[in-house]
Design a protein around this motif. Structure first.
Motif, PDB file in Angstrom:
ATOM      1  N   SER A   1      86.562  59.775 -38.197  1.00  0.00           N
ATOM      2  CA  SER A   1      85.898  60.692 -39.184  1.00  0.00           C
ATOM      3  C   SER A   1      86.802  61.624 -39.705  1.00  0.00           C
ATOM      4  CB  SER A   1      85.166  61.479 -38.040  1.00  0.00           C
ATOM      5  OG  SER A   1      84.369  60.728 -37.099  1.00  0.00           O
TER       6      SER A   1
ATOM      7  N   GLN B   1      81.684  65.097 -44.727  1.00  0.00           N
ATOM      8  CA  GLN B   1      82.157  64.315 -43.703  1.00  0.00           C
ATOM      9  C   GLN B   1      82.098  62.797 -44.028  1.00  0.00           C
ATOM     10  OE1 GLN B   1      79.867  66.776 -42.461  1.00  0.00           O
ATOM     11  NE2 GLN B   1      81.643  68.072 -42.885  1.00  0.00           N
TER      12      GLN B   1
ATOM     13  N   TYR C   1      82.606  58.925 -42.398  1.00  0.00           N
ATOM     14  CA  TYR C   1      82.833  58.068 -41.184  1.00  0.00           C
ATOM     15  C   TYR C   1      82.778  56.559 -41.263  1.00  0.00           C
ATOM     16  CZ  TYR C   1      81.061  62.660 -39.539  1.00  0.00           C
ATOM     17  OH  TYR C   1      80.831  64.052 -39.419  1.00  0.00           O
TER      18      TYR C   1
ATOM     19  N   VAL D   1      89.827  62.454 -37.622  1.00  0.00           N
ATOM     20  CA  VAL D   1      89.973  62.409 -36.106  1.00  0.00           C
ATOM     21  C   VAL D   1      89.660  61.035 -35.886  1.00  0.00           C
ATOM     22  CG1 VAL D   1      88.231  62.965 -34.034  1.00  0.00           C
ATOM     23  CG2 VAL D   1      88.610  64.469 -36.169  1.00  0.00           C
TER      24      VAL D   1
ATOM     25  N   SER E   1      88.108  58.624 -34.025  1.00  0.00           N
ATOM     26  CA  SER E   1      86.895  58.387 -33.283  1.00  0.00           C
ATOM     27  C   SER E   1      85.831  58.642 -34.425  1.00  0.00           C
ATOM     28  CB  SER E   1      86.520  59.372 -32.168  1.00  0.00           C
ATOM     29  OG  SER E   1      86.134  60.748 -32.486  1.00  0.00           O
ATOM     30  N   ASP E   2      84.518  57.961 -34.004  1.00  0.00           N
ATOM     31  CA  ASP E   2      83.165  58.241 -34.888  1.00  0.00           C
ATOM     32  C   ASP E   2      82.452  59.419 -34.359  1.00  0.00           C
ATOM     33  OD1 ASP E   2      80.969  58.093 -36.221  1.00  0.00           O
ATOM     34  OD2 ASP E   2      80.935  55.663 -36.597  1.00  0.00           O
ATOM     35  N   ARG E   3      82.536  60.472 -35.297  1.00  0.00           N
ATOM     36  CA  ARG E   3      81.752  61.773 -34.556  1.00  0.00           C
ATOM     37  C   ARG E   3      80.455  61.778 -35.498  1.00  0.00           C
ATOM     38  NH1 ARG E   3      82.905  63.459 -30.310  1.00  0.00           N
ATOM     39  NH2 ARG E   3      82.700  65.521 -30.755  1.00  0.00           N
ATOM     40  N   SER E   4      79.814  60.860 -35.994  1.00  0.00           N
ATOM     41  CA  SER E   4      78.623  60.824 -36.954  1.00  0.00           C
ATOM     42  C   SER E   4      77.446  61.214 -36.044  1.00  0.00           C
ATOM     43  CB  SER E   4      78.511  59.655 -37.574  1.00  0.00           C
ATOM     44  OG  SER E   4      78.333  58.540 -36.898  1.00  0.00           O
TER      45      SER E   4
ATOM     46  N   TYR F   1      77.363  63.445 -33.395  1.00  0.00           N
ATOM     47  CA  TYR F   1      77.876  64.631 -32.536  1.00  0.00           C
ATOM     48  C   TYR F   1      76.438  65.697 -32.914  1.00  0.00           C
ATOM     49  CZ  TYR F   1      79.450  69.063 -31.463  1.00  0.00           C
ATOM     50  OH  TYR F   1      79.821  70.351 -30.730  1.00  0.00           O
TER      51      TYR F   1
END
Length: 86
Positions: free
Chosen positions: A4, A42, A44, A75, A77-80, A82
């Protein structure tokens, strides 16, 4: 590996909007997951794909402006998806 990335593009010139709009439109057309808010964009996706797109598009937008800044946070990790839990 999924990542991310949060980007804040800040052209340091009077006519700043065209380069920001161009950059965001290119991100939207990249095939990556892109979310926007008034303060940042952002992105991802897979590390290699995201970094390839960013390398190309950052160079292109920097060539459009006289001076500018790009703040970037990455980051691992895929925080899409969240959502706050409070």
């Amino acid at each position: 590996m999924k990542i991310s990335v949060e980007l804040t593009l800040t052209p340091i010139q009077d006519d700043y909007e065209p380069s920001i709009i161009h950059f965001i439109k290119q991100m939207r057309e990249s095939g990556l997951t892109v979310l926007e808010n008034p303060l940042s964009t952002q992105v991802y996706g897979d590390y290699d794909q995201v970094m390839k797109v960013l390398t190309t598009e950052i160079k292109e937008v920097f060539e459009m402006m006289d001076k500018g800044l790009l703040y970037m946070k990455i980051v691992k990790s895929d925080r899409s998806d969240y959502e706050p839990h409070f």
